[in-house]
Design an enzyme around this catalytic site. Structure first.
Site, PDB file in Angstrom:
ATOM      1  N   HIS A 299     -19.794  35.315  -4.443  1.00 26.67           N
ATOM      2  CA  HIS A 299     -18.983  36.294  -5.173  1.00 26.67           C
ATOM      3  C   HIS A 299     -17.540  36.170  -4.781  1.00 26.67           C
ATOM      4  CE1 HIS A 299     -19.136  37.566  -1.234  1.00 26.67           C
ATOM      5  NE2 HIS A 299     -20.389  37.185  -1.301  1.00 26.67           N
ATOM      6  N   CYS A 300     -17.190  35.364  -3.743  1.00 32.91           N
ATOM      7  CA  CYS A 300     -15.821  35.376  -3.200  1.00 32.91           C
ATOM      8  C   CYS A 300     -15.004  34.154  -3.620  1.00 32.91           C
ATOM      9  CB  CYS A 300     -15.863  35.425  -1.678  1.00 32.91           C
ATOM     10  SG  CYS A 300     -16.396  37.003  -1.039  1.00 32.91           S
ATOM     11  N   ILE A 301     -15.388  32.984  -3.086  1.00 31.84           N
ATOM     12  CA  ILE A 301     -14.505  31.818  -3.201  1.00 31.84           C
ATOM     13  C   ILE A 301     -14.293  31.385  -4.668  1.00 31.84           C
ATOM     14  CG2 ILE A 301     -14.026  29.487  -2.292  1.00 31.84           C
ATOM     15  CD1 ILE A 301     -14.221  31.610  -0.107  1.00 31.84           C
ATOM     16  N   ASP A 304     -12.247  35.193  -6.176  1.00 30.39           N
ATOM     17  CA  ASP A 304     -11.077  35.900  -5.652  1.00 30.39           C
ATOM     18  C   ASP A 304      -9.741  35.201  -5.919  1.00 30.39           C
ATOM     19  OD1 ASP A 304     -13.079  37.508  -4.747  1.00 30.39           O
ATOM     20  OD2 ASP A 304     -12.908  36.906  -2.647  1.00 30.39           O
TER      21      ASP A 304
END
Ligand SMILES: NC(=O)c1ccc[n+]([C@@H]2O[C@H](COP(=O)([O-])OP(=O)(O)OC[C@H]3O[C@@H](n4cnc5c(N)ncnc54)[C@H](O)[C@@H]3O)[C@@H](O)[C@H]2O)c1
Length: 462
Positions: A299-301, A304
């Site tokens: 869900h991040c790299i 974001d």
């Protein structure tokens, strides 16, 4: 607080009432502050458990009724959190609810809701705005509200605060500068830094960055996090804290893209990129290893960095590194598809009609998280080319419908690997016996160097 960097001291002046501030600070120090955690997912649930273990009265809030009922029934829905852990927290007073009116009894409110991208690759702040709209009518003077969701710099001040200020009927305002009165509440941003599956650093030893809207908010948030983290790192504003998280993730994203690109070159040149990285890692300074793979996941790299490139446009600025890294990383599942096609071709087989077993669908090893997993894209790409795809993953008995896919597949057993034309290692879970996989398969395409040390002409690195 165990060992934290000093917060700016609060200037006390007879014209600045500090009652709310002092009361809350004492409550936190005595672990009597009632902590609300909103969003009981991968970030919020462990956080709620940590506060509960430390002796705080904790209430979790989630709009997902299934999660609320599971927790209240003493169960867990996250693989690495066991039911006994939940039951222990329940006996210490942890409860879950969907009823936002219970926020009125809370002293500190920590928001951990999702921040995905929409279909146009733009920030989707609807979970944050929805949460803020639900909090606002129940906001109390003197409460501390902290946003943890990863987002672009400016979200706390430009999005969260206006909704909270407008949506409460008592005219409460966020405490700014030294201004604090009977009608103010405190606001801070503190990014989450969890690394799922990482057993080398205990969660409490990951320093916690905290940026309050004013020194009081920073200090309160610092004391609150100091109760569960060994070190807190105060920064001068919510925007600095928001940007800090993005810098960390963009740093990873860009470096992974760099190593992915170099892998493609190394494959062409017949050089083993893994051996190169291992050798470069012996340098005791100035080099940090990143590893190539089948594409970004989580869900991040993959998500974001685009929060920042979107925000940058408001400033007439193009974040070229982010865009380029995104282009290279997004292309990796296509590279995997081509590699499987080429490997089958070597065996005089077409991708169309071949049986392909995808090993590992989680976005990284040893975790039960599918979000943005490159395996899902790879499965779809293989299916589009006519391959008959099965998958195995010890963490997922089935893969149904997600935000961007609808696969409806069941986990295949590993008992007859010879039936597949190709075994494709996408996620290198530690549970797999790679020697056996190589021995029993007809062809193994390895995107993770999981078969390192195994000598076999059946292995194709990609
Ligand atoms: N998972 C990680 O390892 C990680 C690491 C660092 C940062 N983050 C960031 O933390 C944030 C949360 O991530 P996550 O992985 O925990 O997400 P998640 O999807 O696992 O959990 C979010 C939870 O919020 C709930 N929710 C959504 N809207 C709500 C509302 N209005 N009120 C109450 N609950 C609501 C959902 O039902 C869900 O249970 C994201 O911004 C993410 O980028 C996550």
């Amino acid at each position: 607080m165990l060992e934290s960097e000093p917060f700016l001291p609060i200037m006390s002046s007879p014209t600045v009432p500090t009652t709310h501030f002092s009361e809350l600070k004492i409550k936190i120090e005595q672990r009597q502050a009632r902590v609300a955690v909103i969003g009981l997912g991968y970030v919020g649930l462990p956080l709620a458990l940590l506060y509960s273990e430390t002796g705080f009265p904790v209430t979790g809030f989630d709009i997902d009724q299934r999660k609320v009922s599971t927790l209240n029934g003493g169960g867990s829905y996250i693989f690495r959190i066991t039911a006994p852990e939940i039951q222990r927290a329940r006996s210490q007073g942890l409860s879950a609810t969907s009823n936002y009116s219970q926020l009125e009894q809370m002293d500190a409110v920590i928001i951990c809701v999702p921040t995905p991208l929409n279909e146009y690759h733009e920030p989707d702040l609807s979970y944050i705005t929805g949460t803020a709209e639900s909090i606002a009518p129940h906001l109390q003077a003197g409460q501390l509200v902290i946003l943890e969701s990863t987002t672009y710099p400016g979200t706390t001040e430009e999005v969260l605060i206006p909704i909270l200020e407008k949506g409460n009927k008592r005219g409460l305002k966020a405490s700014r500068g030294l201004q604090q009165d009977e009608k103010s509440f405190f606001i801070a941003f503190s990014p989450e830094r969890e690394d799922p599956g990482n057993q080398t650093v205990a969660r409490r030893d990951i320093p916690k960055v905290v940026g309050g809207l004013n020194p009081q908010a920073s200090e309160l948030a610092g004391v609150l996090y100091g109760a569960i983290f060994s070190r807190t790192v105060p920064v001068s504003s919510p925007a600095v804290a928001e940007m800090t998280k993005l810098l960390e993730n963009i740093y990873r994203c860009v470096n992974i893209a760099l190593v992915n690109e170099l892998k493609l070159l190394c494959l062409r040149m017949g050089i083993d990129i893994w051996e190169v990285i291992e050798a470069a890692s012996t340098k005791p300074f100035g080099f940090h290893p990143f590893y190539p793979g089948p594409g970004l996941g989580g869900h991040c790299i993959p998500v974001d960095p685009f929060y920042l490139s979107w925000k940058a446009k408001e400033w007439d600025f193009h974040t070229r590194f982010i865009e380029l890294a995104g282009e290279i990383n997004t292309n990796m599942p296509y590279h995997v598809l081509e590699s499987v096609g080429r490997a089958l071709n070597q065996h005089k087989k077409a991708l169309n009609g071949s049986q392909v077993l995808v090993l590992g669908v989680a976005y990284k090893k040893d975790i039960d998280d599918l979000r943005e997993s490159p395996a899902l894209t790879i499965i779809e790409l293989l299916q589009k080319e006519g391959a008959k795809v099965s998958y195995n993953d010890p963490y997922f008995p089935e893969v149904g419908r997600g935000r961007k896919y609808d696969l409806q597949m069941k986990c295949a057993p590993l008992n007859d690997l010879g039936q597949y034309d190709c075994a494709l290692i996408v996620t290198d879970h530690s549970d797999y016996d790679y020697e056996r996989i190589v021995r029993e398969s007809n062809l193994v395409v390895d995107t993770r160097n999981a078969t390192r040390g195994i000598k076999s002409s059946k292995i194709v690195h990609c």
